[in-house]
Design a protein around this motif. Structure first.
Motif, PDB file in Angstrom:
ATOM      1  N   ALA A 144      12.725 -31.856 -23.625  1.00 12.60           N
ATOM      2  CA  ALA A 144      11.893 -31.830 -22.450  1.00 12.60           C
ATOM      3  C   ALA A 144      10.320 -31.751 -22.853  1.00 12.60           C
ATOM      4  CB  ALA A 144      12.114 -30.837 -21.287  1.00 12.60           C
ATOM      5  N   ARG A 145       9.531 -32.555 -22.229  1.00 15.53           N
ATOM      6  CA  ARG A 145       8.144 -32.489 -22.359  1.00 15.53           C
ATOM      7  C   ARG A 145       7.580 -31.223 -21.930  1.00 15.53           C
ATOM      8  NH1 ARG A 145       6.910 -37.551 -24.281  1.00 15.53           N
ATOM      9  NH2 ARG A 145       8.264 -39.308 -23.400  1.00 15.53           N
ATOM     10  N   ASP A 146       6.483 -30.710 -22.465  1.00 15.01           N
ATOM     11  CA  ASP A 146       5.664 -29.557 -21.857  1.00 15.01           C
ATOM     12  C   ASP A 146       4.449 -30.154 -21.322  1.00 15.01           C
ATOM     13  OD1 ASP A 146       4.318 -27.317 -21.273  1.00 15.01           O
ATOM     14  OD2 ASP A 146       3.862 -26.841 -23.428  1.00 15.01           O
ATOM     15  N   LEU A 147       4.555 -30.255 -19.687  1.00 18.25           N
ATOM     16  CA  LEU A 147       3.510 -31.139 -19.147  1.00 18.25           C
ATOM     17  C   LEU A 147       2.747 -30.161 -18.118  1.00 18.25           C
ATOM     18  CD1 LEU A 147       5.255 -34.748 -18.614  1.00 18.25           C
ATOM     19  CD2 LEU A 147       3.461 -34.149 -20.365  1.00 18.25           C
ATOM     20  N   GLY A 148       2.817 -28.855 -18.308  1.00 18.94           N
ATOM     21  CA  GLY A 148       2.175 -27.946 -17.291  1.00 18.94           C
ATOM     22  C   GLY A 148       2.858 -27.985 -16.068  1.00 18.94           C
ATOM     23  N   GLU A 149       2.087 -28.017 -14.829  1.00 22.58           N
ATOM     24  CA  GLU A 149       2.801 -28.086 -13.443  1.00 22.58           C
ATOM     25  C   GLU A 149       3.478 -29.414 -13.393  1.00 22.58           C
ATOM     26  OE1 GLU A 149      -0.295 -27.638 -10.579  1.00 22.58           O
ATOM     27  OE2 GLU A 149      -1.003 -25.708 -11.665  1.00 22.58           O
ATOM     28  N   LYS A 150       3.436 -30.641 -14.118  1.00 21.06           N
ATOM     29  CA  LYS A 150       3.926 -31.892 -13.951  1.00 21.06           C
ATOM     30  C   LYS A 150       5.380 -32.190 -14.808  1.00 21.06           C
ATOM     31  CE  LYS A 150       0.497 -32.858 -11.202  1.00 21.06           C
ATOM     32  NZ  LYS A 150      -0.617 -31.731 -11.694  1.00 21.06           N
ATOM     33  N   GLY A 151       5.990 -30.971 -14.924  1.00 18.20           N
ATOM     34  CA  GLY A 151       7.045 -31.010 -15.967  1.00 18.20           C
ATOM     35  C   GLY A 151       7.958 -32.125 -16.009  1.00 18.20           C
ATOM     36  N   GLY A 152       8.725 -32.407 -15.001  1.00 23.49           N
ATOM     37  CA  GLY A 152       9.756 -33.402 -15.057  1.00 23.49           C
ATOM     38  C   GLY A 152       9.241 -34.900 -14.395  1.00 23.49           C
ATOM     39  N   LEU A 153       7.984 -34.978 -14.356  1.00 24.50           N
ATOM     40  CA  LEU A 153       7.445 -36.078 -13.575  1.00 24.50           C
ATOM     41  C   LEU A 153       8.030 -37.622 -14.042  1.00 24.50           C
ATOM     42  CD1 LEU A 153       5.182 -36.614 -11.159  1.00 24.50           C
ATOM     43  CD2 LEU A 153       3.461 -36.558 -12.591  1.00 24.50           C
ATOM     44  N   PHE A 154       8.060 -37.493 -15.333  1.00 30.60           N
ATOM     45  CA  PHE A 154       8.264 -38.891 -15.791  1.00 30.60           C
ATOM     46  C   PHE A 154       9.633 -38.759 -16.617  1.00 30.60           C
ATOM     47  CE2 PHE A 154       3.748 -39.669 -15.093  1.00 30.60           C
ATOM     48  CZ  PHE A 154       3.869 -40.759 -14.367  1.00 30.60           C
ATOM     49  N   GLU A 155      10.532 -37.974 -16.428  1.00 33.81           N
ATOM     50  CA  GLU A 155      11.717 -37.950 -17.206  1.00 33.81           C
ATOM     51  C   GLU A 155      12.452 -39.174 -17.325  1.00 33.81           C
ATOM     52  OE1 GLU A 155      14.379 -35.165 -15.500  1.00 33.81           O
ATOM     53  OE2 GLU A 155      13.811 -35.399 -13.479  1.00 33.81           O
ATOM     54  N   HIS A 156      12.140 -39.960 -16.543  1.00 35.90           N
ATOM     55  CA  HIS A 156      12.797 -41.183 -16.667  1.00 35.90           C
ATOM     56  C   HIS A 156      12.060 -42.301 -17.435  1.00 35.90           C
ATOM     57  CE1 HIS A 156      16.050 -39.825 -13.865  1.00 35.90           C
ATOM     58  NE2 HIS A 156      14.995 -39.632 -13.173  1.00 35.90           N
ATOM     59  N   ASN A 213       8.363 -45.033 -13.892  1.00 32.78           N
ATOM     60  CA  ASN A 213       9.570 -44.243 -13.374  1.00 32.78           C
ATOM     61  C   ASN A 213       9.390 -42.759 -13.131  1.00 32.78           C
ATOM     62  OD1 ASN A 213      11.257 -46.584 -13.957  1.00 32.78           O
ATOM     63  ND2 ASN A 213      12.153 -45.892 -15.696  1.00 32.78           N
ATOM     64  N   MET A 214       8.587 -42.638 -12.433  1.00 42.39           N
ATOM     65  CA  MET A 214       8.197 -41.485 -11.886  1.00 42.39           C
ATOM     66  C   MET A 214       9.148 -40.799 -10.828  1.00 42.39           C
ATOM     67  SD  MET A 214       4.371 -39.970 -10.122  1.00 42.39           S
ATOM     68  CE  MET A 214       4.564 -41.094  -8.641  1.00 42.39           C
ATOM     69  N   PHE A 215       9.745 -39.912 -10.972  1.00 39.27           N
ATOM     70  CA  PHE A 215      10.972 -39.563  -9.808  1.00 39.27           C
ATOM     71  C   PHE A 215      12.107 -40.049 -10.236  1.00 39.27           C
ATOM     72  CE2 PHE A 215       6.780 -38.431  -7.316  1.00 39.27           C
ATOM     73  CZ  PHE A 215       6.951 -37.223  -7.433  1.00 39.27           C
ATOM     74  N   ARG A 216      12.281 -41.547 -10.699  1.00 37.77           N
ATOM     75  CA  ARG A 216      13.431 -42.207 -10.731  1.00 37.77           C
ATOM     76  C   ARG A 216      13.197 -43.179 -11.419  1.00 37.77           C
ATOM     77  NH1 ARG A 216      14.045 -46.778  -7.086  1.00 37.77           N
ATOM     78  NH2 ARG A 216      12.155 -47.229  -5.995  1.00 37.77           N
ATOM     79  N   ALA A 217      14.347 -43.975 -12.126  1.00 37.84           N
ATOM     80  CA  ALA A 217      14.400 -44.994 -12.796  1.00 37.84           C
ATOM     81  C   ALA A 217      14.465 -46.269 -11.866  1.00 37.84           C
ATOM     82  CB  ALA A 217      15.773 -45.007 -13.720  1.00 37.84           C
ATOM     83  N   ILE A 218      13.216 -47.192 -12.063  1.00 38.67           N
ATOM     84  CA  ILE A 218      13.155 -48.291 -11.093  1.00 38.67           C
ATOM     85  C   ILE A 218      13.393 -49.624 -11.889  1.00 38.67           C
ATOM     86  CG2 ILE A 218      11.491 -49.469  -9.909  1.00 38.67           C
ATOM     87  CD1 ILE A 218       9.725 -46.920  -9.975  1.00 38.67           C
ATOM     88  N   PRO A 219      14.423 -50.403 -11.314  1.00 40.42           N
ATOM     89  CA  PRO A 219      15.195 -51.448 -11.899  1.00 40.42           C
ATOM     90  C   PRO A 219      13.741 -52.509 -12.333  1.00 40.42           C
ATOM     91  CG  PRO A 219      16.260 -50.900 -10.058  1.00 40.42           C
ATOM     92  CD  PRO A 219      15.181 -50.143 -10.018  1.00 40.42           C
ATOM     93  N   GLU A 220      13.695 -53.265 -13.157  1.00 45.45           N
ATOM     94  CA  GLU A 220      12.957 -54.253 -13.644  1.00 45.45           C
ATOM     95  C   GLU A 220      12.572 -55.367 -12.630  1.00 45.45           C
ATOM     96  OE1 GLU A 220      10.701 -54.247 -16.197  1.00 45.45           O
ATOM     97  OE2 GLU A 220      11.652 -52.595 -17.349  1.00 45.45           O
ATOM     98  N   GLU A 221      13.672 -55.559 -11.783  1.00 41.87           N
ATOM     99  CA  GLU A 221      13.425 -56.658 -10.880  1.00 41.87           C
ATOM    100  C   GLU A 221      12.591 -56.292  -9.445  1.00 41.87           C
ATOM    101  OE1 GLU A 221      17.874 -55.263 -10.456  1.00 41.87           O
ATOM    102  OE2 GLU A 221      16.277 -55.759 -12.058  1.00 41.87           O
ATOM    103  N   PHE A 225      -0.129 -42.202 -20.170  1.00 40.11           N
ATOM    104  CA  PHE A 225       0.920 -41.397 -19.648  1.00 40.11           C
ATOM    105  C   PHE A 225       1.724 -41.605 -18.838  1.00 40.11           C
ATOM    106  CE2 PHE A 225       1.414 -37.462 -16.565  1.00 40.11           C
ATOM    107  CZ  PHE A 225       1.972 -36.559 -17.572  1.00 40.11           C
ATOM    108  N   TYR A 226       1.737 -42.883 -18.051  1.00 34.65           N
ATOM    109  CA  TYR A 226       2.706 -43.097 -17.051  1.00 34.65           C
ATOM    110  C   TYR A 226       4.175 -43.619 -17.642  1.00 34.65           C
ATOM    111  CZ  TYR A 226      -1.144 -42.732 -13.817  1.00 34.65           C
ATOM    112  OH  TYR A 226      -2.372 -42.496 -13.139  1.00 34.65           O
ATOM    113  N   GLY A 227       5.015 -42.837 -17.849  1.00 37.09           N
ATOM    114  CA  GLY A 227       6.219 -43.266 -18.434  1.00 37.09           C
ATOM    115  C   GLY A 227       6.145 -43.398 -20.019  1.00 37.09           C
TER     116      GLY A 227
END
Length: 336
Positions: free
Chosen positions: A90-102, A20-28, A50-52
């Protein structure tokens, strides 16, 4: 075992978007994309805890746990242990702050010690539903996540993760290991070490049409000399070379947008797709073994395969070089 011997084909599947990088992706949508990749012959898959916060591994495992284990090559990463409890705020991810907010809300332990490395691999195997990993990358021990403290994390990994992975490789538990980073400096340091060496590295976003000068200076010549292979992550520079708006996981700045415009002018003049130019450029260096673009739509898989095999005329590469859009030191396809 060298990466070239180990990895089947020159095109793999990068699963960062499935977290879910940048957006929430439906399971289908996820299932359809993974099925399309498998059905069209993709047999190399790259993922990470790390990915989500484990989401990408869980989703990939839905597919791969149903396939014969010897029919694909699987890479994951160490450096994050996914915990059962949630992480507030919010997670502390350096330069990648909101990368996996979803992604999943699970807390993550960011650690590259020997114990954390073992725990990370154990967690990945459980989420993926498989009995072994083929390749393990040491993830994100670089400036973009740790700033001035990155050398401390590198030393933690050198005395922890590097030694565990070298042992697991020697024991035949894994087939290869290396670094999975977005910067060249940690890999350069690793290749200079007088101790067990990695088999390769996953370099994300640093060997693309838009950004490639730095690794050509020292990293790639040294890797070639030592017989170490490179997997190219992010060959489309976070999407801006594939019709998207992101560069370096953020909105592309004006100078990058202008550079992409100039590249597109050349591809249009020669009747070439931008994806083909980007993918084939990244794979033209002799150290490059494979590329692992990410995808969240089934149609993207067919596009990537077509881009890999597209007939790009030599005149395009000649004009690209003459335009100053690529480094004079960059190898181009067909010796252009």
């Amino acid at each position: 075992m060298s990466l070239k011997e180990l990895i089947p084909g020159r095109l793999g599947f990068g699963t960062a978007p499935l977290g879910n990088m940048f957006r929430a992706i439906p399971e289908e949508e996820v299932s359809a994309t993974l099925e399309a990749a498998w059905d069209q012959g993709i047999r190399f898959y790259d993922t990470a805890p790390f990915y989500g916060a484990g989401l990408a591994e869980l989703r990939l495992g839905e597919l791969l746990s149903q396939k014969p284990r010897d029919s694909f090559v699987l890479a994951s990463k160490v450096g994050r242990v996914i915990l059962d409890e949630s992480e507030p705020g919010a997670r502390d991810l350096g330069e990648k702050g909101g990368l996996f907010e979803h992604g999943r809300p699970n807390a993550m332990l960011h650690e590259w010690t020997a114990d954390a490395t073992e725990r990370s691999i154990e967690g990945s195997l459980k989420r993926l539903g498989v009995d072994r990993l083929d390749i393990v990358w040491v993830h994100d021990i670089a400036q973009d996540f740790h700033g001035d403290l990155w050398l401390n994390k590198f030393e933690e990994a050198r005395t922890g993760a590097f030694r565990v992975l070298s042992r697991l490789r020697d024991e035949g538990v894994i087939k290869a290991w290396g670094l999975g980073v977005n910067r060249v400096e940690p890999i350069e340091l690793t290749l200079d070490l007088d101790e067990p060496q990695p088999d390769g590295f996953l370099l994300a976003g640093r060997y693309t049409l838009l950004d490639h000068a730095r690794p050509l200076e020292r990293l790639l010549p040294k890797a070639q000399e030592q017989g170490v292979g490179m997997v190219v992550g992010g060959p489309y520079s976070s999407g801006v070379l594939a019709g998207g708006t992101h560069f370096e996981y953020q909105d592309a700045p004006p100078e990058v947008v202008e550079r992409v415009r100039r590249i597109k002018e050349l591809t249009t003049r020669h009747g070439v797709s931008v994806k083909a130019a980007a993918l084939q450029f990244s794979l033209a260096h002799p150290v490059a073994v494979a590329a692992v673009p990410g995808a969240t739509k089934p149609s993207r898989i067919a596009e990537d395969i077509a881009a890999l095999h597209e007939d790009v005329p030599a005149g395009f590469w000649t004009d690209l070089r003459a335009s100053g859009l690529v480094s004079p030191a960059a190898p181009l396809p067909n010796g252009a």
